[in-house]
Design a protein around this motif. Structure first.
Motif, PDB file in Angstrom:
ATOM      1  N   ASP A 115       0.812  -1.221   0.000  1.00 53.28           N
ATOM      2  CA  ASP A 115       0.000   0.000   0.000  1.00 53.28           C
ATOM      3  C   ASP A 115       0.847   1.273   0.000  1.00 53.28           C
ATOM      4  O   ASP A 115       0.311   2.376  -0.104  1.00 53.28           O
TER       5      ASP A 115
ATOM      6  N   TYR B 123      -3.613  -6.139  -8.394  1.00 54.94           N
ATOM      7  CA  TYR B 123      -4.009  -4.978  -9.203  1.00 54.94           C
ATOM      8  C   TYR B 123      -2.773  -4.114  -9.423  1.00 54.94           C
ATOM      9  O   TYR B 123      -1.799  -4.208  -8.662  1.00 54.94           O
TER      10      TYR B 123
ATOM     11  N   ASP C 216      -1.542   0.029  -9.934  1.00 56.45           N
ATOM     12  CA  ASP C 216      -2.055   1.348  -9.582  1.00 56.45           C
ATOM     13  C   ASP C 216      -2.433   2.128 -10.836  1.00 56.45           C
ATOM     14  O   ASP C 216      -3.454   2.816 -10.845  1.00 56.45           O
TER      15      ASP C 216
ATOM     16  N   VAL D 198     -10.617  -0.802 -14.928  1.00 55.57           N
ATOM     17  CA  VAL D 198     -10.774  -0.136 -13.626  1.00 55.57           C
ATOM     18  C   VAL D 198     -12.015  -0.681 -12.922  1.00 55.57           C
ATOM     19  O   VAL D 198     -11.984  -1.002 -11.730  1.00 55.57           O
TER      20      VAL D 198
ATOM     21  N   GLY E  60     -11.473  -3.775 -11.139  1.00 55.32           N
ATOM     22  CA  GLY E  60     -10.547  -3.695  -9.998  1.00 55.32           C
ATOM     23  C   GLY E  60      -9.132  -4.144 -10.318  1.00 55.32           C
ATOM     24  O   GLY E  60      -8.323  -4.355  -9.418  1.00 55.32           O
TER      25      GLY E  60
ATOM     26  N   LEU F  57      -6.247   0.763 -10.554  1.00 55.04           N
ATOM     27  CA  LEU F  57      -6.949   1.828  -9.828  1.00 55.04           C
ATOM     28  C   LEU F  57      -7.160   3.040 -10.726  1.00 55.04           C
ATOM     29  O   LEU F  57      -8.148   3.755 -10.587  1.00 55.04           O
ATOM     30  N   TYR F  58      -6.192   3.286 -11.601  1.00 54.39           N
ATOM     31  CA  TYR F  58      -6.245   4.453 -12.492  1.00 54.39           C
ATOM     32  C   TYR F  58      -5.759   4.032 -13.876  1.00 54.39           C
ATOM     33  O   TYR F  58      -5.126   2.988 -14.030  1.00 54.39           O
TER      34      TYR F  58
END
Ligand SMILES: NC(=O)c1ccc[n+]([C@@H]2O[C@H](COP(=O)([O-])OP(=O)(O)OC[C@H]3O[C@@H](n4cnc5c(N)ncnc54)[C@H](OP(=O)(O)O)[C@@H]3O)[C@@H](O)[C@H]2O)c1
Length: 333
Positions: A94, A135, A137, A161, A164, A167-168
């Protein structure tokens, strides 16, 4: 010797790294990011790749840029990253911002390339497996495909996206018109284009002359500059010839024809300017890009830990006097 289990440096966010907002988004990226295009493939030493990745994260680099075919061989840079992800970085997932891309040559046949939904979806699934990730980012369309309806490529990004798996989304090397169309399409579907990734350095000024930087600023994307050191030309590497272990000598994408007498003159003059600032040429070249607030991050490559350390020193001196900028423009003319 078996390397000890990795534990990230406790002071990693106090090493002078700056974090910049990607356009009008919630995402902050390190001013200097690390790219794995070269130097992290299966032709490179895993222990050195590991050292560079650890060093980067220990010094506040949270953004790592990959693509399906980085290596050589294709896919092997993602595999290298996947090994480090598993052995070192898993507890820090994260804290990491990881990108990959699809759109350039990856596997044989009609689905291994370009911008079809088929290619993008299959490629990302492969990338996630290689990198040991659930995933990414950011997922990029790596290049504009003039043969595929742009809506098909963009809808695949939107759906990725929604599923999932990213994220972008981002776009790389898109011509201005296609970028503007894409921004509108993506925004209408609540998946705005987070990042535009373009080749930009003191020696390559197209993002300025083609209006990309202005468009990116207005659209609210962030701009990330790739090959900010012009693949090593804007460093001390080629000031006195072509070293045996350099990218040119290794026969990569940088050809010796790029090192014309004119370019060499410019590099030598820029190197003198950098010395006047108390910086290496690489440091000055990166600072010169980062003076533009539209540039969210510069993605450097590195064949050694020392190079990465040198590039990170950029952050100690980012500002330029007007007179310096004029002198640099004169050299670059
Ligand atoms: N979107 C796209 O289409 C695209 C295309 C290209 C790249 N990229 C991204 O941009 C990243 C960076 O590209 P790049 O590798 O061309 O970047 P670069 O930073 O312009 O060049 C990296 C090379 O410069 C030399 N170098 C780096 N730091 C140095 C230092 N401080 N002192 C002396 N030499 C130094 C090394 O050359 P030697 O190897 O000779 O030592 C290194 O391999 C890629 O990894 C990739 O993530 C994206």
């Amino acid at each position: 010797m078996i390397e000890p289990v990795y534990s990230a440096a406790e002071n990693r966010y106090e090493c002078g790294m700056q974090y910049r907002r990607a356009g009008r988004s919630g995402v902050m990226l390190p001013a200097i990011s690390l790219g794995l295009w070269h130097n992290f493939g299966d032709v490179d030493t895993l222990s050195l790749s590991r050292k560079k990745l650890h060093y980067a994260f220990d010094h506040g680099i949270t953004h790592f840029d990959l693509a399906n075919n980085y290596g050589p061989s294709y896919g092997s840079a993602e595999e290298t990253f996947g090994q480090i992800m598993k052995s070192s970085f898993a507890p820090y997932r994260d804290e990491l911002f990881i990108s990959t891309k699809a759109g350039h040559d990856m596997w044989p046949g009609p689905y291994g390339n370009w911008g079809s939904r088929k290619h993008l979806m299959a490629s990302l699934d492969q990338s996630l497996k290689r990198m040991n990730l659930d995933y990414v980012d950011v997922f990029y369309s790596h290049r504009y495909d003039p043969e595929t309806p742009l809506e098909e490529t963009l809808q695949a990004l939107v759906d990725i996206v929604r599923e999932g798996k990213a994220l972008y989304v981002g776009l790389s090397k898109y011509p201005l018109d296609a970028y503007l169309f894409a921004c509108r399409y993506l925004k209408e579907r609540d998946v705005p284009c987070l990042l535009y990734q373009g080749r930009y350095s003191m020696l390559v000024r197209e993002p300025e002359s083609q209006g990309i930087l202005n468009a990116v600023k207005e659209s609210g994307s962030g701009f990330v500059a790739f090959s900010p050191l012009a693949q090593g030309l804007l460093t001390n590497r080629y000031l006195n010839g072509i070293p045996d272990d350099s990218r040119i000598a290794r026969g990569g994408f940088l050809k010796k024809e790029a090192l014309t007498p004119e370019v060499l003159n410019k590099i030598q003059a820029l190197n003198e300017r950098a010395a006047m600032r108390g910086q290496s040429l690489a440091e000055m070249a990166l600072a010169w890009l980062l003076k533009n607030e539209t540039v969210t991050s510069v993605i450097v490559g590195a064949s050694s830990v020392e190079q990465l350390g040198d590039s990170l020193k950029t952050l100690n001196h980012l500002s330029f006097e007007e007179e310096e900028l004029h002198a640099i423009e004169k050299i670059l003319m």
